[in-house]
Design a protein around this motif. Structure first.
Motif, short mmCIF file in Angstrom:
data_model
loop_
_atom_site.label_atom_id
_atom_site.label_comp_id
_atom_site.label_asym_id
_atom_site.label_seq_id
_atom_site.Cartn_x
_atom_site.Cartn_y
_atom_site.Cartn_z
N LEU A 97 -17.34 -20.75 -17.71
CA LEU A 97 -18.41 -21.36 -17.08
C LEU A 97 -19.06 -22.43 -17.93
O LEU A 97 -19.18 -23.76 -17.63
CB LEU A 97 -19.30 -20.39 -16.48
N ASN A 128 -18.92 -26.57 -17.34
CA ASN A 128 -20.10 -26.90 -16.59
C ASN A 128 -20.99 -27.40 -17.79
O ASN A 128 -21.59 -26.28 -18.49
CB ASN A 128 -20.63 -26.02 -15.51
N ALA A 132 -24.56 -25.38 -17.46
CA ALA A 132 -24.35 -24.13 -17.80
C ALA A 132 -24.48 -24.08 -19.26
O ALA A 132 -24.84 -23.07 -19.62
CB ALA A 132 -23.06 -23.40 -17.03
#
Length: 264
Positions: free
Chosen positions: A89, A93, A96
């Protein structure tokens, strides 16, 4: 013929790897028997073997090893699974990463023993705090391996995938996963190694079984042979686990066209 050559090469590599530990053990045995080293500080390897045989005779050693192996495997599985998910994640991202990475990097700096009193207060003295502590230890090397592996993927590969019409999920499966797998496997090996290190701290939490307990019991009874026997077992089990992951790594990454030092 090629298979036989690879087999012989592996045995030769293993034999070379044994030269240093076997030579050290022989030197210690000779030094202790010659009176150059006091046995109360460093027992002879033959005495350690006798201690291990005594512990194994009544089944006590098997119980200690079994308890430690179960805790390490459970903690490693939980910690590495969470690290793979969060690492992917954060690596894929940027939002994130901005949200999670600073906090995780701060938590990574906390020493293992600092978690012990908090886990005791939160989770009691059963198996849960021990497995949780091992999971914490395994988490961070795997997390770093995943995030660094994804960040180091060649930008040109991603651009080619986009030009070929690959969607985000297809890019993850066909570009990011294969390209980051070497770093992920390195992180998994580091996580398993740290899980064994955190095991000793975990088994200080009101344990009556395990190699960490055996270490503590040997210290309290002033039995250096028991302490060293536990250390040797930790080293052997840690090496065994790393060898299993290394074999998986070699098989999973057989497609790489890299320099193989074993071929030198």
């Amino acid at each position: 013929m090629a298979a036989l050559t690879r087999f012989a090469r592996r045995w030769r590599t293993a034999a070379i790897g044994l030269l240093l530990p076997v030579g050290f053990l022989v030197a210690v045995e000779i030094a202790v028997r010659a009176g150059l080293i006091e046995a109360r500080f460093l027992p002879a390897p033959s005495e350690l073997l006798q201690t291990l045989a005594e512990l194994a005779g009544g089944g006590e050693l098997a119980r200690h090893i079994g308890a430690s192996v179960v805790r390490v495997l459970a903690g490693f599985a939980i910690g590495s699974a969470l690290a793979l998910a969060l690492g992917a994640l954060v690596g894929l991202n940027r939002r994130a990463e901005a949200l999670l990475d600073p906090t995780l990097q701060g938590l990574r700096a906390i020493p293992s023993l600092a978690w012990v009193p908090l886990l005791l207060l939160w989770l009691g003295i059963d198996e849960l705090p021990k497995i949780t502590l091992i999971a914490i230890g395994a988490f961070f090397p795997v997390y770093l391996g995943v995030t660094s592996g994804i960040r180091d993927v060649d930008r040109k590969l991603v651009e080619v995938g986009a030009m070929a019409g690959l969607g985000r999920l297809a890019q993850v499966r066909r570009i990011f996963l294969p390209a980051s797998l070497p770093a992920v496997m390195t992180g998994l090996r580091g996580g398993l190694g740290l899980a064994w290190m955190f095991l000793v701290a975990a088994e200080l939490i009101a344990s009556t079984r395990g190699l960490g307990y055996l270490l503590s019991d040997g210290r309290e009874t002033s039995r250096v042979d028991v302490v060293l026997a536990a250390i040797v077992l930790l080293a052997l089990l840690g090496k065994l686990g790393d060898s299993v992951l290394q074999a998986i790594e070699h098989r999973a990454l057989a497609w790489r066209d890299t320099h193989d030092r074993r071929a030198d």
